[in-house]
Motif scaffolding. Structure first.
Motif, mmCIF file in Angstrom:
data_model
loop_
_atom_site.group_PDB
_atom_site.id
_atom_site.type_symbol
_atom_site.label_atom_id
_atom_site.label_comp_id
_atom_site.label_asym_id
_atom_site.label_seq_id
_atom_site.Cartn_x
_atom_site.Cartn_y
_atom_site.Cartn_z
ATOM 1 N N ASN A 1 1.121 -0.945 0.104
ATOM 2 C CA ASN A 1 0.427 0.014 0.103
ATOM 3 C C ASN A 1 0.503 0.795 -0.193
ATOM 4 O OD1 ASN A 1 -2.568 -1.218 2.272
ATOM 5 N ND2 ASN A 1 -2.177 -2.305 -0.311
ATOM 6 N N ILE A 2 1.907 1.255 0.340
ATOM 7 C CA ILE A 2 2.968 2.183 1.275
ATOM 8 C C ILE A 2 3.534 2.664 -0.412
ATOM 9 C CG2 ILE A 2 4.709 3.218 1.419
ATOM 10 C CD1 ILE A 2 4.823 1.882 4.541
ATOM 11 N N ARG A 3 4.138 1.603 -1.285
ATOM 12 C CA ARG A 3 4.730 1.844 -2.451
ATOM 13 C C ARG A 3 3.743 2.071 -3.296
ATOM 14 N NH1 ARG A 3 6.283 -3.614 -1.880
ATOM 15 N NH2 ARG A 3 8.340 -3.604 -1.383
ATOM 16 N N THR A 4 2.405 1.965 -3.589
ATOM 17 C CA THR A 4 1.595 2.480 -4.736
ATOM 18 C C THR A 4 0.913 3.558 -4.433
ATOM 19 O OG1 THR A 4 0.604 -0.056 -4.735
ATOM 20 C CG2 THR A 4 -0.955 1.236 -5.632
ATOM 21 N N TYR A 5 0.283 3.659 -2.763
ATOM 22 C CA TYR A 5 -0.774 4.844 -2.437
ATOM 23 C C TYR A 5 0.254 6.477 -2.333
ATOM 24 C CZ TYR A 5 -3.652 8.249 -0.217
ATOM 25 O OH TYR A 5 -4.431 9.376 -0.390
ATOM 26 N N TRP A 6 1.468 6.000 -1.811
ATOM 27 C CA TRP A 6 2.456 7.423 -1.665
ATOM 28 C C TRP A 6 4.059 7.240 -3.045
ATOM 29 C CZ3 TRP A 6 0.233 5.310 3.052
ATOM 30 C CH2 TRP A 6 -0.129 6.070 3.173
ATOM 31 N N GLY A 7 3.841 5.940 -3.510
ATOM 32 C CA GLY A 7 5.119 5.861 -4.494
ATOM 33 C C GLY A 7 4.106 6.794 -5.469
ATOM 34 N N ALA A 8 2.203 6.574 -5.801
ATOM 35 C CA ALA A 8 2.162 7.264 -6.796
ATOM 36 C C ALA A 8 2.564 9.125 -6.932
ATOM 37 C CB ALA A 8 0.460 6.465 -7.489
ATOM 38 N N MET A 9 2.072 9.988 -5.670
ATOM 39 C CA MET A 9 2.455 10.789 -5.458
ATOM 40 C C MET A 9 3.651 11.192 -5.756
ATOM 41 S SD MET A 9 0.915 12.193 -2.148
ATOM 42 C CE MET A 9 0.260 10.999 -0.912
ATOM 43 N N PHE B 1 -5.073 13.041 -1.846
ATOM 44 C CA PHE B 1 -4.660 11.832 -3.019
ATOM 45 C C PHE B 1 -5.427 11.155 -2.783
ATOM 46 C CE2 PHE B 1 -2.459 9.061 -5.196
ATOM 47 C CZ PHE B 1 -2.096 9.491 -6.336
ATOM 48 N N ASN B 2 -5.763 10.383 -5.101
ATOM 49 C CA ASN B 2 -7.000 9.129 -4.853
ATOM 50 C C ASN B 2 -6.506 8.800 -6.020
ATOM 51 O OD1 ASN B 2 -9.192 8.041 -5.692
ATOM 52 N ND2 ASN B 2 -10.803 9.369 -4.778
ATOM 53 N N LEU B 3 -6.205 7.329 -5.629
ATOM 54 C CA LEU B 3 -5.649 6.733 -6.620
ATOM 55 C C LEU B 3 -6.396 6.844 -8.522
ATOM 56 C CD1 LEU B 3 -4.399 3.388 -5.217
ATOM 57 C CD2 LEU B 3 -3.040 5.260 -6.385
ATOM 58 N N ASP B 4 -7.537 7.023 -8.038
ATOM 59 C CA ASP B 4 -8.840 7.737 -9.481
ATOM 60 C C ASP B 4 -8.005 8.762 -10.355
ATOM 61 O OD1 ASP B 4 -10.509 4.864 -8.400
ATOM 62 O OD2 ASP B 4 -11.807 6.702 -7.569
ATOM 63 N N TRP B 5 -7.600 9.518 -9.643
ATOM 64 C CA TRP B 5 -6.943 10.364 -10.668
ATOM 65 C C TRP B 5 -5.794 10.000 -11.084
ATOM 66 C CZ3 TRP B 5 -5.907 14.226 -5.365
ATOM 67 C CH2 TRP B 5 -7.053 14.824 -4.778
ATOM 68 N N LEU B 6 -5.759 9.550 -10.920
ATOM 69 C CA LEU B 6 -4.322 9.036 -12.337
ATOM 70 C C LEU B 6 -4.623 8.659 -13.398
ATOM 71 C CD1 LEU B 6 -1.755 5.684 -9.626
ATOM 72 C CD2 LEU B 6 -1.648 7.930 -10.345
ATOM 73 N N PRO B 7 -5.445 7.731 -13.672
ATOM 74 C CA PRO B 7 -5.375 8.110 -15.496
ATOM 75 C C PRO B 7 -4.879 8.721 -16.202
ATOM 76 C CG PRO B 7 -7.683 6.712 -14.224
ATOM 77 C CD PRO B 7 -6.498 7.522 -12.836
ATOM 78 N N ASN B 8 -4.627 9.245 -17.197
ATOM 79 C CA ASN B 8 -3.878 10.375 -17.889
ATOM 80 C C ASN B 8 -3.837 11.570 -16.956
ATOM 81 O OD1 ASN B 8 -3.952 11.543 -20.498
ATOM 82 N ND2 ASN B 8 -5.791 12.261 -20.936
#
Length: 585
Positions: A448-456, A468-475
């Protein structure tokens, strides 16, 4: 006439010497009671990149601004950036300073023909797109709390500093027609506490290492005169936000006066029966921060200073347990923003918060030799446990219910594991990670740390965000680029509640939870006696091959190194100050 003049000169000289001797004998004294010495330093930083400049404009030698200067105007400065405006084009440039900073910008000019000040516009941004935006209602760019959009005059052959906010990008535009601006330097003036990182973390996963350091840096920037929530917005002491921040401070910097100073401000600003920041949960977080602070520094005299307020607050909370054994808290019923539209989950979270804070209050009262209040807290907790609300699908509520013991850890982890890191939040993500650790799901928490905080970090972040919301990632675009055609602006197009669009803070201390979590659960360092006098070491490497680091105590640092052997067992090397007792799992 000459004799008269000479006499006057001699008299003047004698008077001047006398005055100087008098001053030397009676120096001016400044009352120490009125002197305030700031805890921060100033660092001058040159930009690392010209990210944009007005197309087809009269701008020359802009790369000159990327060279480290001396911070001073000079009569001899042949290497200048020249910007000229016309009636139709008022050009600008966008500077990238490479990482999030707290402070302002220093503009150093040379000479131009008019000899008069030149009017410019300066815009700060935590993202490139924010620095390019106007203050408007379209995408939420504001001057709230900290000014980020100025129209000012800069001097001829001089220096001007402007701004006190959080930023990485600065845009400078000419405002007047037919004007010339000669720039010698444009420097960021970073203002921060220059603290050694006594705590450290290093493992076989470089992304986790970067996340740990980013959480530490996020909190360091917010350690200003007081412990802010965010350096652009709100720049206030929000007590709930402080809990993850203080956990990070304890793991990275050790003791800091900014913690007690901010806790005391909140106490003194909040006469009972008011709630800190108007939020009942934030008064409860104050209690838990007091416990965490005492466990780390062992400062019993400071804890005793809190006793009168603490006991009254605990009695106030006990009075909020209804006849049905359910919390009946008034004030703002807030956990975090994403859970605020789920009132059943908020109730469940507040029920759990009551248990957590009253249990903590009982511990502190025993330390303060007040067994009567400790018994009252324990009795109230026994009542609250008779009425266990449903989490209503909320990961925030499930985490608190687990940590309070109102829900079995494995049942809570089932909710927390649904959809991976989706529906995580930057603030309560810390407690979700803690609940997963309680369930023994260390691998899941690390993922979860890699996926969520790593995405930022993947979007260009150098500090962690308000939400932050993972749904914001596409495009989605990165924050360190101008938004390409057809892409979504990760800063301007998203956000909700109080953080819509560019109002969204991209440096928020409550998002630093992975830093203390990795120290506590991967390095396995857990304080179990006040003042760090007893520390338990129980590492959980999961899929990592090694993890090593340090942890600050009042007596010096504890050092650990864990290596996974071929048979899967972990070999640990631990050193600690002699005053610290180490218990191995």
């Amino acid at each position: 006439m000459r004799i008269f003049s000479r006499s006057i000169l001699l008299f003047s000289f004698t008077l001047l010497v006398g005055l100087q001797q008098g001053f030397a004998q009676t120096p001016v004294k400044v009352s120490s009671a009125k002197r305030v010495i700031e805890s921060t330093i100033r660092e001058r930083i040159a930009p690392v990149k010209i990210l944009w400049q007005t197309p087809d404009a009269d701008i020359s030698n802009s790369n000159k601004l990327l060279k480290q200067g001396i911070g001073q105007a000079s009569l001899y400065a042949p290497d200048l950036c020249i910007i000229k405006s016309t009636k139709d084009i008022k050009p600008g440039i966008l500077l990238d300073f490479g990482k999030e900073l707290q402070g302002g910008v220093q503009i150093i000019t040379d000479r131009w023909k008019s000899g008069q000040p030149v009017t410019i516009r300066v815009r700060f941004g935590e993202s490139a797109s924010e620095a390019m935006s106007d203050v408007d209602t379209i995408k939420g760019a504001t001057n709230d709390h900290a000014m980020r959009d100025f129209i000012i005059k800069v001097p001829w052959l001089g220096k001007l500093e402007v701004g006190n906010t959080g930023f990485r990008f600065v845009r400078i535009d000419l405002v007047d027609e037919d004007a010339k601006l000669a720039l010698k330097e444009v420097n960021a003036i970073a203002v921060y506490r220059d603290l050694p990182y006594l705590g450290s973390f290093n493992c076989s996963d470089t992304l986790l290492n970067k996340i740990w350091k980013t959480g530490a840096y996020t909190v360091q920037l917010n350690m200003q005169d007081y412990l802010f929530d965010g350096i652009k917005r709100d720049r206030l002491v929000w007590v709930g936000d402080m809990h993850p921040e203080v956990s990070t401070i304890n793991a990275v910097f050790g003791s800091s006066d900014v913690v007690a100073k901010s806790l005391d401000l909140s106490r003194d600003d909040t006469p009972l029966p008011d709630w800190m920041n108007g939020i009942s949960a934030y008064s409860m977080w104050w209690i838990m921060i007091q416990r965490d602070l005492y466990m780390h520094n062992g400062n019993l005299p400071y804890l005793k200073q809190q006793k009168q307020y603490l006991v009254k607050l605990l009695n106030q909370l006990i009075g909020k347990v209804g006849a049905d054994n359910s919390e009946q808290l008034d004030g703002d019923r807030f956990l975090d923003w994403p859970s605020s539209t789920n009132p059943k989950a908020v109730h469940a979270g507040l029920q759990a918060m009551m248990v957590l804070s009253l249990n903590t209050g009982a511990e502190l009262c025993n330390d303060l030799n007040d067994p009567e209040t400790a018994k009252k807290c324990a009795a109230a907790v026994s009542r609250l446990k008779l009425n266990v609300p449903d989490a209503n699908g909320s990961k925030q509520a499930a985490a608190l219910l687990s940590l309070s013991g109102l829900m079995p850890a494995q049942a809570a982890n089932k909710i927390l594991s649904a959809d991976g890191a989706k529906r995580f939040s930057t603030f309560y993500g810390y407690y979700m990670l803690q609940a997963k650790a309680k369930a023994g799901d260390y691998d899941g928490a690390i993922d979860n740390i890699r996926t969520y905080w790593g995405a930022m970090l993947g979007l260009g972040a150098t500090t962690f965000w308000e939400d932050f919301n993972l749904d914001w990632l596409p495009n989605a675009s990165r924050i360190d680029e101008l938004v390409p055609a057809g892409k979504k602006d990760i800063h301007g197009d998203y956000g909700a509640y109080c953080y819509k669009g560019f109002r969204h803070s991209l440096c928020h201390g409550w998002a630093s939870g992975p830093t203390p979590w990795l120290t506590e659960h991967v390095l396995g360092i857990k304080v179990i006696a006040p003042g760090c006098k007893v520390i338990k070491i129980e590492p959980h490497l999961g899929k990592l091959t090694f993890a090593e680091g340090t942890f600050p105590t009042p007596y010096g640092v504890v050092k650990v190194k864990h290596t996974k052997m071929a048979n899967g067992k972990i070999k640990s090397v631990i050193t600690a100050p002699q005053q610290v007792k180490i218990i191995r799992s």
